[in-house]
Design an enzyme around this catalytic site. Structure first.
Site, mmCIF file in Angstrom:
data_model
loop_
_atom_site.group_PDB
_atom_site.id
_atom_site.type_symbol
_atom_site.label_atom_id
_atom_site.label_comp_id
_atom_site.label_asym_id
_atom_site.label_seq_id
_atom_site.Cartn_x
_atom_site.Cartn_y
_atom_site.Cartn_z
ATOM 1 C CB CYS A 283 -0.944 0.010 1.196
ATOM 2 S SG CYS A 283 -2.242 -1.222 1.055
ATOM 3 C CG HIS A 284 0.614 3.832 2.004
ATOM 4 N ND1 HIS A 284 -0.366 3.089 2.617
ATOM 5 C CD2 HIS A 284 -0.037 4.771 1.270
ATOM 6 C CE1 HIS A 284 -1.553 3.570 2.289
ATOM 7 N NE2 HIS A 284 -1.381 4.589 1.461
ATOM 8 N N GLY A 285 4.481 1.065 0.913
ATOM 9 C CA GLY A 285 5.899 0.762 0.884
ATOM 10 C C GLY A 285 6.602 0.670 2.222
#
Lengths: 424, 251, 184
Positions: free
Chosen positions: C148-150
């Site tokens: 999703c956001h690393g």
């Protein structure tokens, strides 16, 4: 009654744009109410509160209920066993239905006694009848949701009534079911509509109150208020009186909920629906039995019209005819207090309705005291029901010589304060 | 179709009054859970559970009751685990896609004797033993009726009554002919607490257990009910006093 | 009395204090009653008895090979169970000394070094990190990678890089036997 001026700047700001504060002041606080209302006038606000209780508990129950033929019964039992306070919320909702009708029936019969439907309150009365009809539909739809034997067979029998209409009947029934028998599609749409209709009732109640506040409450004397000497402000006089009435009502209501929660329930509804087997004795809930008795009273064809169709028409007609009561009653005097003959036939009509309710509970073939069948009693009671509304009311209004009501409420209060106080 | 159903329904309703012989009204019993303060007799519940598992459970399911529910009436977690382990339930599918059986856990519903209604009918000569989960609420007369049926088998059939093949005469069952063979006989179970297992005793015990199964929140309900109504009584009295006070200047 | 009473708060007369007291007392009792009546309507949304009863779950570890991961469901959430290789354990221990955003030694995150048990929910915004299957990316630190956001997690499930503020949570569990755990 002039509204006070508002000093709080926030209140002022809002009031200028949306006058909710003066509205509240005018309609809930200062609202001029006849000073001589008796306790029978409590049932209007009780009905409103019961509706609120039903909506709140209903919304909560819908959070746990599953509208599917395989899970509906089980999900209701899960509410009863596992959901926190689920048993309480469900029993309140279940008994609340009966309480709602009890309160509304008393409210209606109060209106019939004191002539509250007469000019200029006809719209108020008509909206009330529409509320009653919507309540019946809602109650029926809700009764189907637990998916017990009575749920299923009530759904089957009531929807099948529409088949009585020639040509369009069968397609209508199929349409109502969404199939060829009462099944999952039926349950789903019934749930959807059962959730919707209470909000329709809520809107209708708003109209009902609107109409009420145009010409204000009737009163036990059935005469118009003549000025401020006849009225008192709604708050605190009627707020406290309504709250006291609410306390008494809740004692009765919760008495059932906590100590006889299944009093109004047919045991068969604790058996999961079985489309292959009808219970030996099916009856609707008590509040619909009078209409059920009327449906079953018609066992004969008239000309070419089959009995089944006449029965259905008679049943729906028995409610719809109430809409015409303001015109069927031709008497100029409102309150039964000043109508010596109407006062008698009123009680006769009330007993007739109770008899119809009692007949609806029994199977038509059963004999009362071994002498007369319930079918016959039901036929006589049905005949009187319509006779009363269609013949007795109009004729009596013309023939009866009413006593003359007092000049004004305050005059009556001075004259004989004993009979006009609220201690009814 | 619609016409047919309505016809059938009306016919059944019409016929209901005459179809059955007069069945005596079940006598009222002194149940421990009767009345405003009634609670379930814990010893009777344990004995009733024993009668259910050793006798009734051979044919009747109790599918809405979970083993864990027994905790609310004084069974310990360990007792419940031990009880549940005695029964096999189907679970799955496993990683191979197969259904398998395993011992029941407290979080399982009471194990059913038959996998489905058809199997139940097949094993009982076409009669379906009903689920007992809400049985005391599902019959007119409730607990009194169930007890009356359990002790209502009679060897000598009254004159004029012909009992059909495979049915048994029961004084209190509607129609007086029941497919269930007499389930209880003196000594059918051996009670752990030494109580003498008469038919009367076992029936009272198992019906107490079934009353709990149908309404496990009964004790909570009554307890909360007493408190609520007392509170409301006080509040209503206060509202009445206030009402009198406020209205005193109107009269 | 014949003349209309004025609005409730009219001129004070005898009984006024008693009425005030009664009004306050009744209002107080009524308010308490209303509050008590609302509680069931709130409490019904809390987990029901059947949900609470399922709040622990037992897992048989015996079929899991070294280096393999499985995902089990506990309270509706994925729980990652990884049987770590010696290399992974060594790497996790070696990283104890690194600069960790949420410092915690590997020894505090496992009961037996071989078995790493984590709630598989990214501590950033609740996505499920990748890395359970051999074919999925495991991020820069050989553990898990949240798509999703690393966020990158290491072989001890600690946050090493990315927006997630905390390490992957370790659920409460006990070894019932050597090869069986009870989560919850």
């Amino acid at each position: 009654m002039t509204s006070p001026t508002w000093n709080n700047p926030v209140v002022k700001w809002i009031e200028y744009r949306l006058p909710v504060f003066s509205f509240t002041q005018d309609h809930l606080i200062d609202y001029p109410t006849p000073k001589n209302l008796n306790y029978w006038w409590n049932f209007g606000s009780l009905a409103g509160i019961t509706l609120t209780i039903m909506i709140v508990t209903g919304i909560v129950l819908a959070m746990h209920y599953t509208p599917h033929v395989d899970y509906a019964f089980e999900s209701v039992e899960r509410i009863m066993r596992d959901v926190n306070y689920g048993w309480l919320i469900r029993y309140v909702h279940m008994n609340g239905g009966s309480m709602f009708f009890a309160v509304v029936y008393i409210h209606i019969f109060r209106g019939l006694y004191y002539g509250s439907y007469k000019a200029p309150r006809e719209m108020l009365w008509i909206i009330g009848i529409i509320i009653l009809l919507t309540m019946m539909a809602t109650a029926f739809l809700g009764y189907v949701l637990p998916w017990g034997q009575m749920s299923f067979w009530a759904a089957t029998v009531i929807t099948n009534m529409f088949s009585a209409f020639p040509l369009i009947g069968e397609p209508i029934v199929t349409w109502l079911w969404g199939g060829f028998s009462v099944d999952n599609p039926t349950l789903n749409r019934f749930f959807s509509l059962h959730y919707l209709l209470p909000f329709v009732i809520f809107a209708l109640v708003f109209l009902h109150l609107w109409a009420l506040h145009v010409h204000h409450s009737n009163n036990p004397l059935g005469i118009d208020t003549k000025g401020p000497q006849d009225t008192i402000p709604f708050h605190p006089y009627y707020t406290i009186k309504d709250l006291f009435g609410l306390g008494v009502f809740m004692l009765v209501f919760l008495g059932f909920v906590f100590f006889a929660p299944n009093f109004f329930v047919e045991p068969d509804n604790y058996i999961k629906a079985n489309p292959m087997q009808t219970p030996t004795h099916i009856v609707p809930e008590w509040y619909l039995t009078p209409f059920y008795a009327i449906l079953r009273a018609i066992t004969f064809d008239i000309w070419f019209i089959p009995a089944k169709l006449i029965g259905v028409i008679a049943m729906f007609g028995s409610v719809l005819i109430l809409v015409l009561v303001p015109w069927l009653d031709t008497s100029k005097v409102r309150s039964a207090r000043y109508r010596p003959i109407y006062k008698q036939v009123y009680w006769f009509f009330l007993i007739d309705c109770i008899v119809l309710g009692w007949v609806g509970f029994n199977s038509p073939d059963a004999m009362f005291m071994g002498a007369v069948s319930f079918l016959r009693i039901g036929q006589v009671a049905t005949a009187y029901y319509f006779l009363h509304l269609l013949v007795v009311l109009p004729v009596l209004g013309k023939l009866e010589r009413p006593r003359s009501p007092p000049e004004s409420i305050s005059a009556a209060v001075t004259k004989d304060s004993d009979t006009v106080t609220e201690a009814a | 179709m619609g016409k047919f159903v309505l016809g059938a329904v009306l016919a059944l309703t019409l016929g209901a009054g005459t179809a059955f012989a007069e069945v005596p009204k079940p006598a009222a019993q002194a149940w421990s859970f009767n009345g405003v303060f009634g609670t379930f007799d814990r010893a009777a519940l344990r004995r009733g559970l024993q009668v259910y598992t050793e006798v009734c459970a051979a044919c009747h399911s109790l599918s809405l009751v979970y083993y864990r529910h027994l905790q609310s009436v004084g069974f310990s977690e360990e007792e419940i685990k031990t009880l549940a382990r005695e029964f096999e339930v189907e679970d799955g599918p496993n990683d191979d896609g197969e259904m398998f059986t395993r011992p029941a856990k407290p979080t399982d519903p009471f194990a059913s004797p038959f996998p489905n209604a058809q199997a139940a009918r097949a094993a009982n000569a076409g009669a379906l033993p009903p689920d007992l989960s809400v049985m005391t609420k599902a019959r007119k007369g409730g607990e009194d009726y169930l007890h009356a049926v359990l002790v209502g088998y009679r060897d000598e059939v009254p004159a004029g009554v012909e009992v059909m093949e495979g049915l048994f005469f029961n004084e209190y069952f509607s129609g007086q002919q029941i497919a269930m063979p007499p389930p209880l006989a003196d000594g059918a179970v051996e009670y752990a607490d030494g109580t003498k297992a008469t038919v009367q005793q076992m029936s009272m015990d198992v019906v107490t257990f079934l009353a709990w199964a149908a309404e496990p929140t009964l004790e909570d309900r009554k307890r909360l009910g007493i408190k609520t109504l007392l509170f409301l009584l006080v509040l209503t009295a206060m509202l009445y006093a206030l009402k009198r006070k406020i209205w005193s200047d109107v009269h | 009395m014949t003349d209309a009473p004025t609005v409730a708060a009219g001129a004070p007369h005898e009984g006024e204090t008693r009425r005030d007291f009664l009004l306050i007392a009744t209002s107080a009792v009524g308010a308490v009653g209303t509050a008590l009546a609302i509680w069931p309507l709130i409490h019904q949304m809390n987990p029901a008895a059947d949900v609470l009863a399922l709040s622990s779950t037992e897992v048989d570890l015996s079929p899991i090979e070294v280096g393999q991961s499985i995902t089990v469901v506990w309270r509706g959430k994925p729980v990652f169970i990884r049987r770590r290789t010696a290399k992974e354990i060594a790497r996790a221990k070696a990283d104890d000394a690194s600069d960790l955003p949420d410092p915690q030694p590997d020894s505090e995150r496992v009961q037996k070094p071989e078995w790493l048990i984590l709630v598989g929910v990214c501590t950033h915004l609740g996505c499920i990190p990748l890395g359970q299957r051999a074919t999925e990316p495991r991020g820069d630190f050989g553990g898990w990678f949240c798509p999703c956001h690393g966020s990158h997690y290491d072989t001890s499930g600690r946050i090493r890089k990315g927006p997630a503020p905390e390490n992957l949570a370790v659920p409460k569990y006990v070894f019932v036997t050597d090869t069986k755990i009870k989560i919850g």
